[in-house]
Write an enzyme that holds these catalytic residues in place. Structure first.
Site, PDB file in Angstrom:
ATOM      1  N   GLY A  40       0.842  -1.198   0.000  1.00 24.70           N
ATOM      2  CA  GLY A  40       0.000   0.000   0.000  1.00 24.70           C
ATOM      3  C   GLY A  40       0.874   1.243   0.000  1.00 24.70           C
ATOM      4  O   GLY A  40       1.870   1.316   0.718  1.00 24.70           O
ATOM      5  N   GLY A  42      -0.445   4.651   0.083  1.00 19.51           N
ATOM      6  CA  GLY A  42      -1.163   5.885   0.419  1.00 19.51           C
ATOM      7  C   GLY A  42      -0.305   6.697   1.377  1.00 19.51           C
ATOM      8  O   GLY A  42       0.921   6.544   1.415  1.00 19.51           O
ATOM      9  N   HIS A 266     -20.062   9.091   7.858  1.00 17.15           N
ATOM     10  CA  HIS A 266     -19.833  10.531   7.717  1.00 17.15           C
ATOM     11  C   HIS A 266     -21.155  11.248   7.459  1.00 17.15           C
ATOM     12  O   HIS A 266     -21.908  10.854   6.589  1.00 17.15           O
ATOM     13  CB  HIS A 266     -18.868  10.769   6.556  1.00 17.15           C
ATOM     14  N   ARG A 330     -18.642  13.565  14.048  1.00 14.46           N
ATOM     15  CA  ARG A 330     -19.352  12.912  12.948  1.00 14.46           C
ATOM     16  C   ARG A 330     -20.435  11.938  13.390  1.00 14.46           C
ATOM     17  O   ARG A 330     -21.518  11.904  12.824  1.00 14.46           O
ATOM     18  CB  ARG A 330     -18.339  12.185  12.074  1.00 14.46           C
ATOM     19  N   HIS A 422     -17.691   5.911   5.695  1.00 15.18           N
ATOM     20  CA  HIS A 422     -16.562   6.721   5.285  1.00 15.18           C
ATOM     21  C   HIS A 422     -15.208   6.168   5.709  1.00 15.18           C
ATOM     22  O   HIS A 422     -14.240   6.204   4.958  1.00 15.18           O
ATOM     23  CB  HIS A 422     -16.744   8.120   5.864  1.00 15.18           C
ATOM     24  N   ARG A 456     -13.568   8.625  14.839  1.00 14.94           N
ATOM     25  CA  ARG A 456     -12.435   9.462  14.483  1.00 14.94           C
ATOM     26  C   ARG A 456     -12.892  10.901  14.276  1.00 14.94           C
ATOM     27  O   ARG A 456     -13.930  11.145  13.663  1.00 14.94           O
ATOM     28  CB  ARG A 456     -11.780   8.963  13.194  1.00 14.94           C
TER      29      ARG A 456
END
Lengths: 658, 254
Positions: A40, A42, A266, A330, A422, A456
């Site tokens: 990965g 990212g 979200h 959220r 999300h 989060r």
């Protein structure tokens, strides 16, 4: 199996400093002999690959996309938090730490979160040095805005494209190391298993997605930085390729899975428009700085939004949570939207949406511009126009995206929004050093469970991904590799590689040989519906039990009636997807099991049985103040281990944003 | 906005692999909603093909929100289709009407060989970045982020250039298959920022040299790249690249 969080002793503020001062080091000549596999690329993977290569390790990095620059970190919009206190508004490392632990509903580890807050400032410095073009004020200094769950302005941003700019920064650092020969990059490759030898991770089996060939890659350590698993719900804000496969394979090899049911829904996404929908699009949380959320006060009101007078609108977040208003976290905002829609106050053709309205912001910013420019005798229309220009500069790309998707102009009519899947707070369980329960196997970024607890806060995902990659793993991995300097490169002809490769191969053959009648897509959609209906924004014991039965039946059907066109040894996206959906199905079952086991409501995990009369979540600290770490035993069989959470520096309280 | 359904004729480039010759194949799709995205329309075609035991159309896509730069279709002769400043994934079927014929091809450029159907290999873009599209700063070396103030308009222009998503539409739109807009966007971003200054000369020389090595065509100021760029990267960046290149060539001490 080892199950020790390895949190250093000592005062909270000094743990990381002490750790760094005493951790084992690997000398430069030995680093050259040590190989690290990173899956990965990212924010977490690219920053780790670049930083470890800079230190002198030999790195091999893998991504399934055609370039590391495509990883889904790129889609993060609103910003990245850092305790810089540039705004002089009372921010500090402690406050960022406190907000994050409280935002996570007291289900995260104090020591990890404190370290995250501590290194947050270094991240901004590093990114600016790389040429990341953050937003600036006229004086040339960095600009900040506010995000949910906080009362200070600590979010750094680059319009609505912060993730893109941060990822391109990490990507450029990674490509620099590729050019220097320190990183070997494998694009269009997917990891399909971890290879372990004597209980230690020693490499991976990867599939070249263009040719279909399986490859063996050795590493003295393996880092999984493969992102979140929100696509288990089929519809989410994740990219189409996001998947759980890398961490799921590791889980089945012995890595515990932490808090799998903690999913972030979200609050501000563009609502579903039809059956054909393939993904959902987020409208950044930063919009809640300036947008006000409302529904009509009258049930089933069919008037157009602009025809509903002010006193017939219910700004329900401001009403219920006056202290934080539209900037509640959220999970709270999502549940409140669901509550209004379920009660019949929703808007739009589906009635499953609420308004996000910028009218007040246009006027407020317009008046500021009038003052700044010293204009006189200005009409209200002109003021609004000036205000729209300011909003355009802040959020222009988001407004454009909304217009393209919905065909409506959000500068004229309020946006319609609804919550969507999300982010996944859950992930592989890791200790303070980011190592999983398999020695030498690390997990970074969204793929691990740490730091965010049960919810989060906005602008903290970018912070965590980069903290893990730039500033944590370069130190902690040395503590393990220092003892590996005598381990020579293990040839991939070793029987462990051969055995794992043949297991991977037989699974692929099995998938291809089902030759049933239903497409991968159809199974994925059905799994998503079960998960969203029964393990989504609200859950209850009855529904979760049903979901488990339904998922087991779906799994059986998948393995007997799946149809994959094409062949193995060619570019075959349907086959790639089949492997991922097979893993999502197994994960879905574990998520429901975890949600069923946790008899409380906390953060994004809302069990309908556990709520106050006002509909707020009811935590049970006495019985559930722990991390659920699941050990895979057998198909549909897991054993639960508990890591108790100890709070020495924060007084636990009911989480209130009123 | 009025919704409607439509039936469409599609002519799609099919090519088994790099060495296959490939050609356009006709398909029909029915009852396509004007609210769908273009890629959701392709999803429906692919589901139908799987059902009929045929191979679905391979195409690159990932985020489906216009930011990852993966999607790359040449639609009715235009990179990313008819809408201005829009990626393929953000194009919606409102752009079409009942009975339309849509021709869909991959990016065409020597430096972007076809892998399969509509998928091309854009690794040449990564190699151009490897040649110098970075600031050489190791992790941990940075000074406090507010040490160097940067004029707001310079920071804004650097951001506008950095908005490039690396999709390759500029190359696909250019009759010469030039990559100048892509390369100039990165060069501009780093040339506008003080942090990019120390490597300013070597960066532009090395990136341009790599661009030529990859066999992208040369720029003849046609402007198709800017017109088709989904992120509206400005031609001014190409002018800046040319200035940077001339300056570096004339004053280089190597």
């Amino acid at each position: 199996m080892a199950f020790n969080s390895k949190i250093p002793a000592g005062e909270l503020e000094k743990k990381w400093e002490d750790y760094k001062s005493h951790v084992k080091l690997v000398n430069p000549t030995n680093k050259r002999k040590l190989e690290i596999v990173i899956v990965g690329t990212g924010l977490a993977g690219a920053s780790a690959a670049a930083s470890l290569a800079e230190l002198g390790y030999k790195v091999k990095a893998f991504c399934f996309q055609d370039s590391p620059r495509r990883a889904h970190s790129i889609a993060a919009q609103g910003g990245i938090n850092a305790a810089k206190n540039y705004q002089n508004d009372g921010d500090s490392v402690y406050r960022l730490f406190y907000d994050t632990v409280k935002g996570g509903d007291y289900r995260s580890r104090e020591a990890n979160v404190y370290r995250l807050a501590d290194v947050s400032a270094n991240i901004i410095d590093q990114c600016v040095a790389q040429g990341v073009p953050f937003a600036r004020e006229y004086g040339g200094l960095l600009s900040n805005r506010s995000f949910g769950g906080t009362q200070v302005q600590r979010t750094f941003y680059a319009a609505g494209q912060t993730g893109q700019q941060l990822l391109l920064g990490a990507y450029s650092a990674l490509e620099r190391q590729v050019a220097l020969g320190n990183v070997k990059m494998y694009t269009r490759h997917e990891m399909l298993d971890v290879v372990t030898i004597d209980g230690k991770a020693r490499g991976i089996i990867a599939r070249n997605l263009i040719t279909g060939e399986l490859e063996r890659h050795f590493g003295h350590a393996v880092l999984l930085c493969s992102g979140g698993y929100g696509n288990v719900f089929y519809l989410s804000t994740n990219a189409m390729g996001c998947n759980v496969t890398a961490i799921w394979k590791a889980h089945k090899k012995g890595a515990y899975f932490g808090n799998p049911c903690f999913t972030q829904i979200h609050p501000t996404c563009i609502p579903v428009s039809g059956e054909y929908q393939s993904k959902l699009t987020l409208m950044s949380e930063s919009l809640r700085n300036d947008g006000r959320i409302w529904v009509p006060k009258k049930q089933g009101d069919t008037r157009k939004p602009n025809e509903i007078p002010e006193d017939e609108r219910d700004y329900y977040l401001e009403r219920r949570y006056p202290a934080f208003g539209n900037l509640v976290p959220r999970d709270v905002a999502s549940r409140a939207a669901k509550e209004r829609c379920d009660a019949g106050y929703g808007v739009g053709s589906s009635k499953m949406a609420v308004y996000l309205d910028f009218t007040d912001a246009f006027e407020r910013y317009g008046n500021i511009e009038v003052g700044k420019k010293g204009l006189d005798n200005i009409s209200k229309e002109k003021i609004i126009e000036l205000g729209k220009d300011v909003v355009k500069e802040k959020y222009g790309n988001l407004f454009d995206m909304y217009a393209k998707i919905t065909g409506e102009n959000p500068y004229e009519v309020p946006m319609r929004i609804y919550p969507a899947v999300h982010y996944t707070m859950g992930g592989l369980w890791v200790d303070y050093e980011l190592m999983t329960t398999i020695d030498g196997l690390y997990c970074l970024g969204e793929a691990n469970f740490s730091d965010h607890g049960a919810n989060r806060l906005g602008a903290s995902a970018l912070m965590q991904g980069l903290a893990d990659g730039y500033f944590v793993i370069p130190y902690t991995i040395g503590n393990y590799l220092a003892d590996e300097i005598r381990t020579a490169e293990i040839p991939t002809s070793h029987e462990a590689f051969a055995k794992t490769e043949s297991e991977v191969k037989s699974r692929i053959d099995q998938l291809m040989n089902i030759k049933g009648t239903k497409s991968v897509e159809s199974f994925h959609k059905r799994l998503g519906k079960i998960m969203w209906d029964k393990c989504g924004m609200a859950r209850n014991a009855e529904g979760l039990k049903q979901a488990i039965t339904e998922i087991q039946a779906l799994k059986k059907e998948f393995w007997s009636d799946l149809k994959i066109p094409g062949t193995i040894n060619e570019f075959n996206p349907e086959l790639d997807k089949a492997g991922r959906v097979a893993d999502f199905i197994e994960l879905g079952e574990l998520m429901c099991k975890d949600a069923l086991d946790r008899n409380e409501s906390c953060g994004g995990h809302f069990r309908e049985e556990y709520q106050t009369p006002e509909g707020e979540a009811m935590r049970d600290d006495e019985n559930y103040q722990f991390v659920s770490a699941w050990e895979f035993k057998n198909e549909s069989d897991w054993e639960l281990h508990k890591e108790d959470l100890v709070y020495e520096n924060i007084k636990i309280a009911a989480r209130s944003y009123k | 906005m009025e919704h409607y359904n439509m039936n469409l004729k599609l002519r799609i480039w099919r090519q088994k692999n790099k060495s296959d010759k490939g050609g356009l194949v006709d398909y029909k799709v029915e009852n396509i909603s004007s609210e769908m995205s273009f890629l959701e329309m392709i999803d429906i075609l692919n589901e139908k093909l799987v059902e009929e035991n045929k191979e679905p159309v391979a195409f690159d896509h990932d985020c489906r929100e216009g930011i990852c730069g993966t999607c790359s279709m040449f639609i009715n002769g235009r990179a990313h289709g008819p809408w201005h400043a829009t990626t393929t994934c953000q194009l919606h079927m409102r752009a079409f009407k009942d009975g339309d014929t849509i021709i869909i091809e991959p990016w065409r450029a020597k430096a972007f060989p076809v892998i399969k159907d509509l998928i091309v290999d854009r690794s040449s873009f990564d190699r151009i970045i490897q040649a110098g599209g970075y600031i050489s700063v190791n992790t941990g070396n940075a000074v406090d982020a507010n040490t160097i103030p940067i004029e707001k308009n310079k920071a804004d222009n650097a951001f506008a250039a950095a908005a490039c998503i690396g999709c390759g539409a500029c190359v696909a739109a250019c009759p010469n298959s030039s990559a100048m807009l892509y390369v100039s966007a990165k060069i501009s971003q780093l040339a506008l920022l003080p942090q990019g200054n120390p490597e300013r000369k070597t960066r532009v020389l090395n990136m341009v040299s790599q661009m030529d090595k990859e066999e992208f065509g040369s720029c003849t100021n046609i402007g198709a790249c800017e017109a088709e760029c989904p992120k509206e990267i400005s031609l001014e960046n190409i002018a800046r690249l040319n200035r940077e290149f001339a300056f570096a060539s004339l004053t280089s001490e190597e």
